[in-house]
Design an enzyme around this catalytic site. Structure first.
Site, PDB file in Angstrom:
ATOM      1  N   TRP A  51      62.933  74.841 -23.699  1.00 11.53           N
ATOM      2  CA  TRP A  51      62.608  76.096 -24.632  1.00 11.53           C
ATOM      3  C   TRP A  51      62.808  77.522 -24.052  1.00 11.53           C
ATOM      4  O   TRP A  51      62.064  77.538 -22.837  1.00 11.53           O
ATOM      5  CB  TRP A  51      61.490  75.816 -25.104  1.00 11.53           C
ATOM      6  N   ASN A  53      61.937  81.662 -25.308  1.00  9.45           N
ATOM      7  CA  ASN A  53      61.706  82.877 -26.224  1.00  9.45           C
ATOM      8  C   ASN A  53      61.820  84.225 -25.724  1.00  9.45           C
ATOM      9  O   ASN A  53      62.793  84.485 -25.129  1.00  9.45           O
ATOM     10  CB  ASN A  53      60.433  82.700 -27.314  1.00  9.45           C
ATOM     11  N   ASP A  54      60.652  85.111 -25.650  1.00  3.91           N
ATOM     12  CA  ASP A  54      60.938  86.619 -25.473  1.00  3.91           C
ATOM     13  C   ASP A  54      61.392  86.627 -23.960  1.00  3.91           C
ATOM     14  O   ASP A  54      61.082  86.180 -22.904  1.00  3.91           O
ATOM     15  CB  ASP A  54      59.414  87.121 -25.364  1.00  3.91           C
ATOM     16  N   GLU A 227      52.865  92.808 -30.917  1.00  2.00           N
ATOM     17  CA  GLU A 227      53.093  92.199 -29.574  1.00  2.00           C
ATOM     18  C   GLU A 227      54.266  93.087 -28.948  1.00  2.00           C
ATOM     19  O   GLU A 227      54.762  93.754 -29.638  1.00  2.00           O
ATOM     20  CB  GLU A 227      53.512  90.790 -30.111  1.00  2.00           C
ATOM     21  N   TRP A 315      60.115  83.259 -34.808  1.00  6.36           N
ATOM     22  CA  TRP A 315      58.954  82.218 -34.966  1.00  6.36           C
ATOM     23  C   TRP A 315      59.067  81.336 -36.167  1.00  6.36           C
ATOM     24  O   TRP A 315      59.605  81.924 -37.256  1.00  6.36           O
ATOM     25  CB  TRP A 315      57.508  82.567 -34.781  1.00  6.36           C
TER      26      TRP A 315
END
Ligand SMILES: *[C@@H]1O[C@H](CO)[C@@H](O)[C@H](O)[C@H]1NC(C)=O
Ligand SMILES: *[C@@H]1O[C@H](CO)[C@@H](O)[C@H](O)[C@H]1NC(C)=O
Ligand SMILES: *[C@@H]1O[C@H](CO)[C@@H](O)[C@H](O)[C@H]1NC(C)=O
Length: 507
Positions: A51, A53-54, A227, A315
């Site tokens: 996985w 993400n950011d 964030e 998300w």
């Protein structure tokens, strides 16, 4: 500082560090065939397995661009987060480095969350949030790791460097560090009484930090948490970028679960205030209007351009590729510029041209005509000769229309529709002279750049087989389509280097 650095590098030879090398050995074992998984992009950064993400710590160090990313190597879902790492000479060809941070210390056991990077005294220094879960309570702290070679990172012995959220809120994360004059500054997002706020810390040595103030906060309509703050100076202004959680959608603005956008103002360092414009839903502009865009990180290139990269994901949504053991990708690296009206424009970096291998189409098409894309990794330049009529372009697969880009001449609106529930995204757009769309498709993603970069849409799509392009609307469109090559992969030289110089040394 110098003494500290020497101490850290002495500890490199310790048994504990040798134990640390397991992640490097795992990395060396990973096989190239993993890159050929279902839906996997060819020229967008995704994780070698697992996985992503950011993006994190986007920076230039030792003549290479570095992008780190939130990484869970064990399956295609979010889990205890590592920092993955890719490097590039040209912003286009990226190769994998071993994970830079592994969540295994008492202050980051449940994840090394997003942060930033700086270069100081020829060390690459990472700032990240340590996530810990105890008695069902999260606790988040800010931490440091450094590297002399840009490949192997050592966590600071006295982490965390920022321990307590001043308002006691457990959401306290994503340090953005930069230098101005002789002081280091750090922005951290947190929350006070259910309202997002942004804290400024200062330091003279990167390791001892002092709270300087709250530079901006939500006054009710800007959500409960900000964030991934990022800030930079451009044309005499500061551009403050935030990923906002808890903002309410308003007509076709803020349609995603969370929003990433910017406010233009001036950071008053003395007063610790972001000034002139209050951060509100009226001054906050989305950067990208697609379904999948979050957590922007920027840096300045050697030649002075402001570059950015973001997560091409969101998300709480379904990642079909998860079943194949990987998930999600980053956007193309883009260049940001500012118009005189204070609007941020986004365009792919010029280096992207290096990806083109052959011209597949180059002709005018009339409404109703269609052609086969011939590949799932391509770029299309779409132009019209006027702005007086509606224009539309549809990507079809499985014999169905699946993703449509449209321009409505009378309302001055550009939209994309990927079907399904909440598939439509729109933005105001007033093109000059003619329609110009630059479209990038890479297996399971699409990015549409409109005009000079006034409007951009980034979304995930899942074409199972070949794609057919159909022209709609009421006017002819000129389309140039380029096949693009693979540009993400393992670097054999790097693997060999790690094997002989790094792993064996600590055996
Ligand atoms: C943590 O929360 C879960 C679900 O709410 C609950 O079942 C569990 O008992 C809690 N554990 C502790 C240690 O409080
Ligand atoms: C914040 O930092 C600035 C610049 O270093 C300094 O002048 C100011 O006094 C600091 N404010 C606080 C509250 O620490
Ligand atoms: C399409 O439009 C762009 C932007 O105006 C222009 O630079 C380009 O030359 C045009 N391409 C063609 C084939 O007309």
């Amino acid at each position: 500082m110098q003494v500290f650095v020497i101490l850290v590098w002495l500890s490199v030879a310790s048994a504990e560090f040798a134990h640390d090398m397991a992640h490097v050995e795992d990395f060396i074992q990973q096989k190239k065939y993993l890159l050929k998984k279902k839906y996997r992009p060819m020229y967008h950064i995704s994780a070698p397995v697992g996985w992503l993400n950011d993006p994190n710590g986007f920076i230039y160090f030792k003549r290479q661009y570095h992008i780190f990313y939130q990484y869970h190597p064990y399956n295609g879902a979010w889990g205890p987060i590592h920092w993955g790492h890719v490097v590039s000479d040209n912003l286009v060809d990226w190769s994998f480095n071993p994970p830079a941070l592994v969540p295994k210390d008492h202050y980051d056991r449940y994840g090394c969350l997003s942060g930033s990077a700086v270069v100081h005294n020829s060390y690459l220094t990472l700032f990240y949030t340590g996530n810990v879960l105890a008695n069902n309570k999260t606790s988040q702290t800010q931490n440091v790791a450094i590297s002399a070679d840009g490949t192997i990172f050592q966590k600071y012995l006295y982490n965390p460097v920022v321990r307590d959220a001043p308002y006691g809120n457990t959401d306290f994360r994503n340090p953005k560090v930069w230098r101005f004059r002789n002081t280091w500054y750090m922005l951290v997002g947190t929350s006070k009484a259910q309202q997002a706020c942004l804290l400024l810390y200062t330091s003279s040595d990167l390791f001892t930090w002092k709270l300087n103030g709250t530079i901006a906060k939500s006054y009710g309509d800007m959500g409960y948490m900000w964030e991934n703050p990022d800030i930079f100076e451009m044309d005499g202004f500061h551009v403050l970028i935030l990923s906002v959680q808890g903002i309410i959608s308003d007509s076709y603005r803020f349609r995603n679960l969370y929003q990433t956008g910017y406010v233009i103002g001036k950071l008053n360092y003395k007063k610790a205030q972001f000034e002139d414009l209050e951060v509100s839903s009226a001054t906050f502009n989305e950067l990208d209007f697609g379904h999948d865009f979050y957590a922007v990180k920027t840096m300045q290139s050697v030649d002075g351009r402001r570059l950015m990269v973001a997560w091409l994901g969101m998300w709480d949504s379904e990642y079909e590729e998860s079943h194949a053991g990987w998930a999600s990708m980053l956007t193309l690296v883009r260049e940001l510029t500012l118009t005189r009206q204070g609007k941020v424009l986004m365009n792919p970096v010029s280096e992207i041209l290096e990806l083109r291998t052959e011209v597949l189409e180059d002709a005018w098409y009339s409404p109703g005509e269609a052609f086969n894309a011939g590949t799932r990794a391509f770029e299309m330049i779409v132009n019209s000769s006027t702005i007086s009529y509606d224009a539309a372009l549809t990507l079809e697969w499985n014999g169905d229309r699946q993703y449509t880009i449209s321009y409505m001449a009378d309302t001055g609106v550009v939209s994309v529709d990927r079907g399904g529930v909440d598939g439509l995204r729109k933005a105001d757009w007033r093109p000059v002279n003619h329609i110009h769309w630059r479209v990038f498709v890479d297996y399971s993603s699409i990015e549409v750049f409109c005009g000079a970069g006034e409007v951009v849409f980034s979304s995930r799509i899942y074409p199972k087989k070949s794609i057919r392009i159909r022209i709609g609307g009421d006017m002819q469109l000129h389309i140039t389509q380029y096949k693009l090559r693979r540009s993400i992969g393992y670097d054999n030289k790097m693997q060999k280097h790690l094997k002989t110089h790094v792993v064996n040394r600590f055996k």
